[in-house]
Write a protein that holds these residues in place. Structure first.
Motif, mmCIF file in Angstrom:
data_model
loop_
_atom_site.group_PDB
_atom_site.id
_atom_site.type_symbol
_atom_site.label_atom_id
_atom_site.label_comp_id
_atom_site.label_asym_id
_atom_site.label_seq_id
_atom_site.Cartn_x
_atom_site.Cartn_y
_atom_site.Cartn_z
ATOM 1 N N ASP A 67 14.772 14.798 9.052
ATOM 2 C CA ASP A 67 14.174 16.113 9.313
ATOM 3 C C ASP A 67 14.447 17.062 8.160
ATOM 4 O O ASP A 67 13.584 17.841 7.754
ATOM 5 C CB ASP A 67 14.744 16.709 10.608
ATOM 6 N N GLU A 68 15.672 16.981 7.609
ATOM 7 C CA GLU A 68 16.022 17.820 6.467
ATOM 8 C C GLU A 68 15.117 17.506 5.281
ATOM 9 O O GLU A 68 14.615 18.406 4.612
ATOM 10 C CB GLU A 68 17.485 17.568 6.056
ATOM 11 N N GLU A 69 14.930 16.195 5.024
ATOM 12 C CA GLU A 69 14.089 15.785 3.907
ATOM 13 C C GLU A 69 12.671 16.316 4.077
ATOM 14 O O GLU A 69 12.056 16.785 3.125
ATOM 15 C CB GLU A 69 14.039 14.250 3.821
ATOM 16 N N SER A 88 10.822 18.744 1.429
ATOM 17 C CA SER A 88 9.590 18.402 0.712
ATOM 18 C C SER A 88 8.502 19.414 1.028
ATOM 19 O O SER A 88 7.684 19.727 0.174
ATOM 20 C CB SER A 88 9.139 16.986 1.033
ATOM 21 N N ALA A 89 8.510 19.955 2.240
ATOM 22 C CA ALA A 89 7.538 21.001 2.561
ATOM 23 C C ALA A 89 7.792 22.231 1.708
ATOM 24 O O ALA A 89 6.869 22.831 1.155
ATOM 25 C CB ALA A 89 7.611 21.361 4.039
ATOM 26 N N GLN A 90 9.079 22.588 1.560
ATOM 27 C CA GLN A 90 9.438 23.728 0.703
ATOM 28 C C GLN A 90 9.011 23.486 -0.730
ATOM 29 O O GLN A 90 8.475 24.360 -1.397
ATOM 30 C CB GLN A 90 10.943 23.952 0.733
ATOM 31 N N MET A 95 5.450 24.340 -5.553
ATOM 32 C CA MET A 95 4.484 23.829 -6.532
ATOM 33 C C MET A 95 3.197 24.627 -6.484
ATOM 34 O O MET A 95 2.571 24.874 -7.504
ATOM 35 C CB MET A 95 4.151 22.350 -6.220
ATOM 36 N N ALA A 96 2.791 25.015 -5.287
ATOM 37 C CA ALA A 96 1.524 25.719 -5.133
ATOM 38 C C ALA A 96 1.593 27.143 -5.666
ATOM 39 O O ALA A 96 0.582 27.738 -6.007
ATOM 40 C CB ALA A 96 1.124 25.730 -3.663
ATOM 41 N N ASP A 97 2.794 27.680 -5.755
ATOM 42 C CA ASP A 97 2.973 29.053 -6.204
ATOM 43 C C ASP A 97 2.735 29.166 -7.710
ATOM 44 O O ASP A 97 3.451 28.562 -8.501
ATOM 45 C CB ASP A 97 4.406 29.491 -5.847
ATOM 46 N N LYS A 132 14.330 24.135 -23.524
ATOM 47 C CA LYS A 132 14.797 22.763 -23.646
ATOM 48 C C LYS A 132 14.696 22.004 -22.323
ATOM 49 O O LYS A 132 14.549 20.788 -22.283
ATOM 50 C CB LYS A 132 16.260 22.790 -24.097
ATOM 51 N N TYR A 133 14.750 22.738 -21.205
ATOM 52 C CA TYR A 133 14.872 22.056 -19.919
ATOM 53 C C TYR A 133 13.592 22.124 -19.104
ATOM 54 O O TYR A 133 12.904 23.120 -19.092
ATOM 55 C CB TYR A 133 15.998 22.688 -19.103
ATOM 56 N N VAL A 134 13.276 21.038 -18.432
ATOM 57 C CA VAL A 134 12.144 21.007 -17.506
ATOM 58 C C VAL A 134 12.671 21.224 -16.104
ATOM 59 O O VAL A 134 13.660 20.610 -15.713
ATOM 60 C CB VAL A 134 11.431 19.638 -17.552
ATOM 61 N N VAL A 135 12.013 22.116 -15.368
ATOM 62 C CA VAL A 135 12.430 22.361 -13.993
ATOM 63 C C VAL A 135 11.564 21.539 -13.049
ATOM 64 O O VAL A 135 10.346 21.588 -13.118
ATOM 65 C CB VAL A 135 12.272 23.857 -13.651
ATOM 66 N N ASP A 136 12.197 20.735 -12.164
ATOM 67 C CA ASP A 136 11.381 19.906 -11.276
ATOM 68 C C ASP A 136 11.109 20.627 -9.957
ATOM 69 O O ASP A 136 11.516 21.772 -9.777
ATOM 70 C CB ASP A 136 12.026 18.522 -11.074
ATOM 71 N N ILE A 137 10.428 19.943 -9.026
ATOM 72 C CA ILE A 137 9.943 20.629 -7.820
ATOM 73 C C ILE A 137 11.055 21.099 -6.905
ATOM 74 O O ILE A 137 10.858 21.943 -6.057
ATOM 75 C CB ILE A 137 8.963 19.757 -7.013
ATOM 76 N N PHE A 138 12.242 20.555 -7.076
ATOM 77 C CA PHE A 138 13.335 21.044 -6.249
ATOM 78 C C PHE A 138 14.125 22.128 -6.968
ATOM 79 O O PHE A 138 15.165 22.559 -6.483
ATOM 80 C CB PHE A 138 14.276 19.894 -5.871
ATOM 81 N N GLY A 139 13.639 22.510 -8.153
ATOM 82 C CA GLY A 139 14.330 23.552 -8.884
ATOM 83 C C GLY A 139 15.499 23.034 -9.680
ATOM 84 O O GLY A 139 16.338 23.785 -10.149
#
Lengths: 114, 192
Positions: free
Chosen positions: B65-67, B71-73, B78-80, B90-97
């Protein structure tokens, strides 16, 4: 091995007590036919499948999980879970599923009469 | 047979004469059997849940449920359009920040030479360590017997060659590096 107290198994009926005094009722006789012809098994599997497809089983499992969480894993018995989900369970069967099963049962009753 | 006889007449009457009483009894009878089936299934479900609870097989469900929530968050993030999805300096930020270094920096032991290697440098290390490089070949040939070396260097008969021409020239063609010729045959590997 001590039987788990959380699973309540009805005692095996004694052979001595099973004297054929009482006449089986009409309904009981039909039930025997229902089982003998295998129709009961078939309809049970059909109902099971329909209830999984429409999400009913998942709903019931969620209710059980919530109850287990509240009461604590070690304090839950099968009887309690049955009592928890029976009212909602009976009420939340989709009408289409109920109609389909009732129709099949009627068909069986007609065929048993012929 | 006996059972059929006993129920057939009354059942036939019940099912074929559609008066109010019969219809009511019919529907009562059908309902009875339906509820019987439903109750059995309810007991099965309760029994299954009881088993899962007692065996602790539902331990991962809260994690799931947490996962799902995470993933919904992440999807929302991503949509924002306000977030920069490009390389941030230098750094790439991924979808979880989260950010990750460009070279994986976990250290572990190479299973071939038992040295401590950084994960991001493992592939080039393996090349050297296991075979493609010159130094690796030298490592292997030094360990095999001297006789074997003398036989395979520049020999015109080789199990991997279909013609009797000088192997050095063949090898020169295939990989363009004459110094590899002898070494390649000394450990029996052919280079495409």
């Amino acid at each position: 091995m001590k039987p788990k107290s959380s699973v309540n198994r009805p005692p095996t009926p004694d052979v001595v007590e099973n004297l054929p005094e009482r006449e089986p009722t009409f309904q009981e006789l039909i039930n025997i036919k229902f089982i003998e012809t295998g129709e009961k098994e078939r309809l049970m599997e059909l109902l099971r499948e329909r209830l999984v497809d429409c999400g009913w089983k998942d709903e019931m499992k969620a209710l059980c999980r919530a109850f287990v969480k509240k009461k604590g894993r070690d304090n839950v018995t099968v009887d309690e879970l049955v009592h928890v989900i029976t009212p909602k369970g009976r009420a939340s069967v989709p009408d289409s599923v109920k109609a389909e099963l009732l129709q099949r049962i009627r068909t069986f009753l007609v065929s048993a009469a012929l | 047979m006996k059972i059929i006889k006993r129920i057939q007449k009354p059942l036939l009457k019940l099912m074929s004469v559609p008066n109010e009483e019969n219809l009511s009894s019919q529907s009562q009878l059908s309902s009875h059997f339906f509820l019987d089936l439903l109750d059995s299934i309810i007991v099965d479900v309760a029994s299954e849940c009881h088993r899962i609870a007692k065996l602790g097989l539902d331990a991962n469900l809260e994690e799931e449920d947490e996962e799902l929530k995470l993933s919904a968050q992440a999807r929302v993030r991503m949509a924002d359009p306000g977030n920069s999805n490009e390389t941030n300096g230098k750094y790439v930020v991924d979808i979880f920040g989260q950010t990750h270094p460009s070279v994986a920096n976990e250290i572990f032991e190479c299973m071939n030479c038992s040295r401590s290697i950084m994960a991001g440098k493992f592939a080039p290390h393996l090349e050297k360590c296991m075979g493609k490089g010159r130094k690796a070949r030298l490592k292997v040939t030094r360990s095999s017997s001297g006789a074997q070396n003398r036989n395979s260097r520049g020999s015109s008969v080789s199990t991997y060659s279909n013609h009797s021409s000088n192997n050095s020239s063949v090898n020169r063609l295939t990989n363009g590096n004459p110094s590899f010729a002898g070494e390649e045959h000394s450990n029996g590997a052919s280079q495409p």
